[in-house]
Design a protein around this motif. Sequence first.
Motif, PDB file in Angstrom:
ATOM      1  N   UNK A   1       0.833  -1.204   0.000  1.00 13.13           N
ATOM      2  CA  UNK A   1       0.000   0.000   0.000  1.00 13.13           C
ATOM      3  C   UNK A   1       0.868   1.254   0.000  1.00 13.13           C
ATOM      4  N   UNK A   2       0.240   2.378  -0.259  1.00  9.95           N
ATOM      5  CA  UNK A   2       0.941   3.669  -0.351  1.00  9.95           C
ATOM      6  C   UNK A   2       1.195   4.246   1.036  1.00  9.95           C
ATOM      7  N   UNK A   3       1.994   5.324   1.061  1.00 10.44           N
ATOM      8  CA  UNK A   3       2.163   6.090   2.300  1.00 10.44           C
ATOM      9  C   UNK A   3       2.260   7.576   1.938  1.00 10.44           C
ATOM     10  N   UNK A   4       3.348   8.226   2.326  1.00 12.69           N
ATOM     11  CA  UNK A   4       3.450   9.672   2.144  1.00 12.69           C
ATOM     12  C   UNK A   4       3.887  10.088   0.739  1.00 12.69           C
ATOM     13  N   UNK A   5       4.310   9.149  -0.081  1.00  9.67           N
ATOM     14  CA  UNK A   5       4.751   9.489  -1.431  1.00  9.67           C
ATOM     15  C   UNK A   5       5.935  10.423  -1.422  1.00  9.67           C
ATOM     16  N   UNK A   6       5.914  11.411  -2.294  1.00 11.31           N
ATOM     17  CA  UNK A   6       7.046  12.327  -2.439  1.00 11.31           C
ATOM     18  C   UNK A   6       7.233  13.241  -1.237  1.00 11.31           C
ATOM     19  N   UNK A   7       6.235  13.313  -0.362  1.00  8.95           N
ATOM     20  CA  UNK A   7       6.389  14.113   0.856  1.00  8.95           C
ATOM     21  C   UNK A   7       7.352  13.463   1.836  1.00  8.95           C
ATOM     22  N   UNK A   8       7.630  12.195   1.655  1.00  7.60           N
ATOM     23  CA  UNK A   8       8.618  11.488   2.458  1.00  7.60           C
ATOM     24  C   UNK A   8       9.979  11.734   1.821  1.00  7.60           C
ATOM     25  N   UNK A   9      10.776  12.607   2.429  1.00  9.41           N
ATOM     26  CA  UNK A   9      12.026  13.044   1.799  1.00  9.41           C
ATOM     27  C   UNK A   9      13.207  12.133   2.141  1.00  9.41           C
ATOM     28  N   UNK A  10      12.944  11.052   2.868  1.00 15.01           N
ATOM     29  CA  UNK A  10      13.987  10.062   3.134  1.00 15.01           C
ATOM     30  C   UNK A  10      13.819   8.843   2.245  1.00 15.01           C
TER      31      UNK A  10
END
Length: 477
Positions: A187-196
């Motif tokens: 499943x998905x999570x934060x996408x590109x907002x996850x900078x790590x």
Amino acid sequence: MKRYIIIALVIACVSCTKHIEDLNDQTKKPTGVPPASLFANAEKNLVDIMTTPSVNYNIFRLNAQYWTETTYNDESNYDLTTRNIPQSFWNSLYRDVLYNLKDAKRGIPQQDPQFTTPEQIRNELAIADILQVYAWSVLVNTFGHIPYSQALDIDAHPLPVYDSARAVYYDLFTRLDTSINALETGAASFGSSDIIYGGDVAKWLVFANSLKLKLGLIVADFDPVTAKKVVEAAAPYVMTSANDNAALIYKESPPNTNPIWVELVQSGRHDFVIGKTFVDNLVALNDPRVPLYFTADAAGGYSGGVIGGDNKYSTFSKPLDRIQEPTFEALLLDYAEVELLLAEAAARGFAVGGTTIAHYNAGVTASIVYWGGSEAQAADYLATTGNYATLPGTYKQKIGLQKWIALYNRGFDAWTDIRRFDYPVMETPEYAISGYPQRYTYPAQEETLNTDNYDAASAALGQGGDAVSTKLFWDLQ
């Protein structure tokens, strides 16, 4: 004519004050911040504070004697109070990291169900909690007892009690297990907002298990039974290559630049040279990372400044230009460290798969290659001066030495290992105002504003109380 002007002004004033309370409305302030933005902000703030060499916050490179100072040498001599460093570090983690993550977790379930699945919500909550666990572990490994169960709720608990460091640690193990079990890699999570990790849930699962491995080994001397259980459960799922590194790659332009560039280049200051303790050890080992870590000194060789001494900037080796680039990445946890953790676990007799030497060799090799060396250089080093079998000392000293070398640019983690391994031995600074710091003292604001709870926590720390010399619970054996 004046009469009409006065009447007009009166009417205007009455009109302006009729709804004067509206002046309190902040029309340009957002009513809510998207949880993904709060999460990204927390990630960056956490990596920044762990990476910056600013002596107002982070003096861990000085504690690990990777660097020492030139113009002003107070911090190299263990002066924590002149700049109130503990308070700045404490506030940054509570305010800029943990509060942001708390607000993100509160907003995640409220996202529009048209665009967010239940699985994504569970992933985002778990990932935010994993990052909170990391931040809490930093606080407890820095200070000892900390506000935890009553923290982050200023309305209900404006003066929070301090939880014991041990209780916090064991709760972090529980939280990690809960979050690990909640993650769904499909499943998905934060996408590109996850900078790590760019929203890659599988990577967060690996990170969480690697963090669990690390925290388990930190308590291994104090509670080997719990450590063994935690470590063996995590070991099959930890990082297996540098592709798993928890890295934040900075941008070319402020305010998203490498904080080392900010402090060493943008500032125009020349405050640091390589510490004599570090460079002397690496030169003696003929370590291939010497030219990957340092510049040559004024004489064309490699030398470090006296720890805490009055060092001349132009004389000694300095941090290599590479780590001063604005885009140079920062690490929270990496594969080289994980392999050396597995080496330690194997040396303790924990069932983690593989041998102590195999994991040791893999960790040293990963570090050399990460910094720009070759597999051939690593193999030659491991066959000669870096050979596990022929290095003197206990397994803690052998692995501790290589972790200290590999953790260059990650002063906090090096400081943690120096305290728990009691190795390598740090030089006494030229003008030291204390013995080697075993912890940061509590912020002055706590003593002043949260006095009763501060006093109770200081007494609970044991002999020495709120002093830099007081050892943390996991370092008492």
